[in-house]
Design a protein around this motif. Structure first.
Motif, PDB file in Angstrom:
ATOM      1  N   GLY A 110       0.462  -1.460  -0.107  1.00 46.50           N
ATOM      2  CA  GLY A 110      -0.247  -0.344   0.176  1.00 46.50           C
ATOM      3  C   GLY A 110       0.818   0.980  -0.344  1.00 46.50           C
ATOM      4  N   ARG A 160       0.487   5.965  -1.836  1.00 45.95           N
ATOM      5  CA  ARG A 160       0.727   7.153  -0.826  1.00 45.95           C
ATOM      6  C   ARG A 160       0.439   7.233   0.067  1.00 45.95           C
ATOM      7  NH1 ARG A 160      -5.617   6.299  -2.248  1.00 45.95           N
ATOM      8  NH2 ARG A 160      -6.075   5.457  -0.210  1.00 45.95           N
ATOM      9  N   ILE A 171       1.248   6.919   4.490  1.00 42.20           N
ATOM     10  CA  ILE A 171       2.235   6.753   5.419  1.00 42.20           C
ATOM     11  C   ILE A 171       3.239   5.285   4.304  1.00 42.20           C
ATOM     12  CG2 ILE A 171       3.199   5.200   7.521  1.00 42.20           C
ATOM     13  CD1 ILE A 171       0.627   6.151   8.166  1.00 42.20           C
ATOM     14  N   ASP A 214       0.485  -2.323  -4.321  1.00 44.94           N
ATOM     15  CA  ASP A 214      -0.495  -1.383  -4.519  1.00 44.94           C
ATOM     16  C   ASP A 214      -1.716  -1.539  -4.722  1.00 44.94           C
ATOM     17  OD1 ASP A 214      -1.878   2.038  -2.760  1.00 44.94           O
ATOM     18  OD2 ASP A 214      -2.725   0.874  -3.688  1.00 44.94           O
ATOM     19  N   ASP A 245      -2.904  -7.284  -4.794  1.00 46.01           N
ATOM     20  CA  ASP A 245      -3.906  -7.442  -3.612  1.00 46.01           C
ATOM     21  C   ASP A 245      -4.362  -8.149  -1.993  1.00 46.01           C
ATOM     22  OD1 ASP A 245      -6.258  -6.673  -1.729  1.00 46.01           O
ATOM     23  OD2 ASP A 245      -7.819  -7.785  -3.007  1.00 46.01           O
ATOM     24  N   VAL A 246      -3.494  -7.614  -1.073  1.00 44.44           N
ATOM     25  CA  VAL A 246      -2.466  -8.232  -0.140  1.00 44.44           C
ATOM     26  C   VAL A 246      -3.686  -8.866   0.822  1.00 44.44           C
ATOM     27  CG1 VAL A 246      -0.538  -6.702   0.271  1.00 44.44           C
ATOM     28  CG2 VAL A 246      -3.220  -6.578   1.800  1.00 44.44           C
ATOM     29  N   ASN A 306       1.979  -2.203   5.945  1.00 46.86           N
ATOM     30  CA  ASN A 306       0.883  -0.959   5.875  1.00 46.86           C
ATOM     31  C   ASN A 306      -0.397  -0.888   4.579  1.00 46.86           C
ATOM     32  OD1 ASN A 306       1.066   1.813   5.694  1.00 46.86           O
ATOM     33  ND2 ASN A 306       0.800   1.875   3.328  1.00 46.86           N
ATOM     34  N   SER A 365      -0.591  -0.705  12.839  1.00 48.73           N
ATOM     35  CA  SER A 365      -1.510  -1.337  14.052  1.00 48.73           C
ATOM     36  C   SER A 365      -2.235   0.230  13.554  1.00 48.73           C
ATOM     37  CB  SER A 365      -1.164  -1.937  14.880  1.00 48.73           C
ATOM     38  OG  SER A 365      -2.021  -1.961  15.960  1.00 48.73           O
ATOM     39  N   TYR A 413     -12.736  -2.161  12.371  1.00 49.53           N
ATOM     40  CA  TYR A 413     -11.281  -1.686  12.272  1.00 49.53           C
ATOM     41  C   TYR A 413     -10.168  -1.535  13.380  1.00 49.53           C
ATOM     42  CZ  TYR A 413      -7.447   2.003  10.854  1.00 49.53           C
ATOM     43  OH  TYR A 413      -6.164   2.662  10.825  1.00 49.53           O
ATOM     44  N   LYS A 443      -7.223  -4.066  13.974  1.00 51.87           N
ATOM     45  CA  LYS A 443      -5.849  -3.403  14.464  1.00 51.87           C
ATOM     46  C   LYS A 443      -4.987  -4.027  15.580  1.00 51.87           C
ATOM     47  CE  LYS A 443      -4.934  -0.251  10.747  1.00 51.87           C
ATOM     48  NZ  LYS A 443      -3.972  -0.507   9.703  1.00 51.87           N
ATOM     49  N   GLY A 499      -1.528   7.539  15.880  1.00 49.87           N
ATOM     50  CA  GLY A 499      -3.010   8.304  16.170  1.00 49.87           C
ATOM     51  C   GLY A 499      -3.516   8.592  15.543  1.00 49.87           C
ATOM     52  N   VAL A 523      -2.829  10.563  11.851  1.00 55.04           N
ATOM     53  CA  VAL A 523      -1.998  11.156  10.571  1.00 55.04           C
ATOM     54  C   VAL A 523      -2.464  11.434   8.984  1.00 55.04           C
ATOM     55  CG1 VAL A 523       0.490  10.237   9.191  1.00 55.04           C
ATOM     56  CG2 VAL A 523      -1.059   8.845  11.295  1.00 55.04           C
ATOM     57  N   THR A 565      -3.215  11.732   5.894  1.00 60.45           N
ATOM     58  CA  THR A 565      -3.623  10.661   5.037  1.00 60.45           C
ATOM     59  C   THR A 565      -5.140  10.931   4.145  1.00 60.45           C
ATOM     60  OG1 THR A 565      -4.371   8.577   5.663  1.00 60.45           O
ATOM     61  CG2 THR A 565      -1.420   9.863   5.413  1.00 60.45           C
ATOM     62  N   ILE A 597      -6.804   8.171   4.113  1.00 60.00           N
ATOM     63  CA  ILE A 597      -7.068   7.108   4.650  1.00 60.00           C
ATOM     64  C   ILE A 597      -8.699   8.137   6.132  1.00 60.00           C
ATOM     65  CG2 ILE A 597      -6.202   7.286   7.195  1.00 60.00           C
ATOM     66  CD1 ILE A 597      -6.765   3.630   6.547  1.00 60.00           C
TER      67      ILE A 597
HETATM   68  N1  NAD Z   1      -3.981   8.209   8.768  1.00 62.74           N
HETATM   69  C1  NAD Z   1      -4.224   7.950   9.837  1.00 62.74           C
HETATM   70  O1  NAD Z   1      -4.718   8.302  10.367  1.00 62.74           O
HETATM   71  C2  NAD Z   1      -3.793   6.176  10.351  1.00 62.74           C
HETATM   72  C3  NAD Z   1      -3.619   6.593  11.574  1.00 62.74           C
HETATM   73  C4  NAD Z   1      -3.778   4.458  12.036  1.00 62.74           C
HETATM   74  C5  NAD Z   1      -3.752   3.679  11.405  1.00 62.74           C
HETATM   75  N2  NAD Z   1      -2.928   4.014   9.777  1.00 62.74           N
HETATM   76  C6  NAD Z   1      -2.523   2.955   9.391  1.00 62.74           C
HETATM   77  O2  NAD Z   1      -1.532   2.979   8.721  1.00 62.74           O
HETATM   78  C7  NAD Z   1      -1.907   2.467   7.634  1.00 62.74           C
HETATM   79  C8  NAD Z   1      -1.239   2.956   6.292  1.00 62.74           C
HETATM   80  O3  NAD Z   1      -2.654   3.542   5.754  1.00 62.74           O
HETATM   81  P1  NAD Z   1      -2.656   6.003   5.543  1.00 62.74           P
HETATM   82  O4  NAD Z   1      -3.467   6.275   6.535  1.00 62.74           O
HETATM   83  O5  NAD Z   1      -1.209   6.091   5.264  1.00 62.74           O
HETATM   84  O6  NAD Z   1      -3.967   5.758   4.238  1.00 62.74           O
HETATM   85  P2  NAD Z   1      -4.210   5.610   2.625  1.00 62.74           P
HETATM   86  O7  NAD Z   1      -5.668   5.678   2.300  1.00 62.74           O
HETATM   87  O8  NAD Z   1      -3.225   6.946   2.431  1.00 62.74           O
HETATM   88  O9  NAD Z   1      -2.613   4.581   2.197  1.00 62.74           O
HETATM   89  C9  NAD Z   1      -3.136   3.079   2.049  1.00 62.74           C
HETATM   90  C10 NAD Z   1      -3.044   2.145   1.209  1.00 62.74           C
HETATM   91  O10 NAD Z   1      -2.871   1.014   1.092  1.00 62.74           O
HETATM   92  C11 NAD Z   1      -2.972   0.639  -0.263  1.00 62.74           C
HETATM   93  N3  NAD Z   1      -4.575  -0.643   0.308  1.00 62.74           N
HETATM   94  C12 NAD Z   1      -5.833  -0.233   0.141  1.00 62.74           C
HETATM   95  N4  NAD Z   1      -6.031  -1.649  -0.084  1.00 62.74           N
HETATM   96  C13 NAD Z   1      -4.983  -2.771  -0.132  1.00 62.74           C
HETATM   97  C14 NAD Z   1      -5.447  -4.139  -0.716  1.00 62.74           C
HETATM   98  N5  NAD Z   1      -5.801  -4.751  -0.576  1.00 62.74           N
HETATM   99  N6  NAD Z   1      -3.517  -4.196  -1.357  1.00 62.74           N
HETATM  100  C15 NAD Z   1      -2.454  -2.920  -1.590  1.00 62.74           C
HETATM  101  N7  NAD Z   1      -2.424  -2.181  -1.066  1.00 62.74           N
HETATM  102  C16 NAD Z   1      -3.826  -1.650  -0.577  1.00 62.74           C
HETATM  103  C17 NAD Z   1      -4.151   2.216  -0.603  1.00 62.74           C
HETATM  104  O11 NAD Z   1      -4.699   1.600  -1.703  1.00 62.74           O
HETATM  105  C18 NAD Z   1      -3.722   2.877  -0.397  1.00 62.74           C
HETATM  106  O12 NAD Z   1      -2.210   3.409  -1.475  1.00 62.74           O
HETATM  107  C19 NAD Z   1      -3.120   1.433   6.817  1.00 62.74           C
HETATM  108  O13 NAD Z   1      -2.900   1.010   7.657  1.00 62.74           O
HETATM  109  C20 NAD Z   1      -3.699   2.421   8.063  1.00 62.74           C
HETATM  110  O14 NAD Z   1      -4.734   1.797   8.204  1.00 62.74           O
HETATM  111  C21 NAD Z   1      -3.354   5.330   9.475  1.00 62.74           C
END
Ligand code: NAD
Length: 246
Positions: free
Chosen positions: A13, A16, A18, A37, A64-65, A91, A142, A157, A161, A188, A190, A192, A194
């Motif tokens: 993932g 984009r 994190i 991705d 697709d993971v 991720n 997580s 969710y 996690k 916490g 972030v 992005t 999501i």
């Molecule tokens: N942003 C936050 O506030 C936050 C907080 C806690 C945890 N997280 C975790 O951090 C990680 C990254 O999230 P992010 O904030 O960068 O979100 P994001 O939506 O910007 O990035 C997630 C990426 O994962 C890809 N993805 C989704 N399903 C997929 C699949 N089945 N196979 C391959 N790729 C896939 C998406 O296309 C996307 O590019 C996630 O696991 C999220 O749960 C994010």
């Protein structure tokens, strides 16, 4: 000790958010990067191009993971194109924000499948070769939602996690003897795609540091776990949340 020259890292993932920030940071420290991705998109191509522009090595592999066969193909192609994968950053994640009464079975399954089964699907394929090589790093994303429960009622969710934390500790016990460490990062809030505007606003009052994190502030912790700086750290969860859960 942060030098990753000679190591290859797969970040799921990472088109984009994190994942992209982690891909860029690990590449800056010398790692070859497999950007993964769901599909080939301009964002994924841009991540690869940014790494190459810094003089780094990167390939993009769509997979697709959440799907076992797709994760198996990802592993085959990654090993074929890069030779070995030493660092696995799980991720990829999705959030379908809703409260329990309104969560459909389809949404429950999708959230568990990507966030939790996806970690199993990749670890199952990528960890045994790390054990054989006697060195490896697994870093699982997580969330604060898995530590204290989501403030917004998304039980799917939060469950996924929290499951990632149990998975991390169990796998750390299994493959520690072969030099593979397994740790989790629990961000916490972030900035992005999501994250919804509404959730970001509602969270601010509970963050002692008083702001949302940048993806780069999570990536730096991923780098720590990926490197020899964390050589005696395994089975842990590092909270990166500005003090909002302690
Ligand atoms: N942003 C936050 O506030 C936050 C907080 C806690 C945890 N997280 C975790 O951090 C990680 C990254 O999230 P992010 O904030 O960068 O979100 P994001 O939506 O910007 O990035 C997630 C990426 O994962 C890809 N993805 C989704 N399903 C997929 C699949 N089945 N196979 C391959 N790729 C896939 C998406 O296309 C996307 O590019 C996630 O696991 C999220 O749960 C994010």
């Amino acid at each position: 000790m942060l030098d990753l020259t000679g190591r290859n890292a797969l970040i799921t993932g990472s088109a984009r958010g994190i994942g992209r920030a982690a891909a860029l940071l690990l590449a800056q420290h010398g790692a070859g990067i497999i950007v993964n991705d769901l599909k080939e998109t301009p964002e994924g191509a841009q991540t690869v191009a940014q790494i190459e522009a810094m003089g780094g090595r990167a390939v993009f592999i769509a997979a697709d993971v959440a799907d076992s066969a797709s994760a198996a193909r990802l592993c085959e192609e990654a090993l074929d194109r890069m030779g070995h994968v030493d660092i696995l950053v799980n991720n990829a994640g999705i959030a379908r924000q809703n409260t329990m009464a309104n969560i459909s079975e389809e949404d429950w399954d999708a959230v568990i499948d990507v966030n939790l089964k996806g970690v199993f699907n990749t670890c199952k394929r990528f960890v045994p070769p790390m054990q054989e090589r006697g060195w490896g790093r697994v870093i699982n994303l997580s969330s604060i939602a898995g530590r204290r429960g989501s403030m917004f009622g998304d039980v799917h969710y939060s469950s996924a996690k929290a499951g990632v934390i149990g998975f991390t500790k169990c796998l750390a016990k299994i493959c520690g003897p072969q030099g593979v460490t397994v740790n989790a990062v629990a961000p916490g809030i972030v900035k992005t795609q999501i994250l919804s505007e509404e959730h970001e606003q509602a969270s601010q009052a509970f963050i002692p540091l008083g702001r949302t994190a940048s993806p780069e502030e999570i990536a730096s912790v991923i780098l720590f776990f990926a490197s020899d700086m964390s050589s005696y750290v395994t089975g842990t969860v590092l909270d990166v949340n500005g003090g909002s859960y302690m």
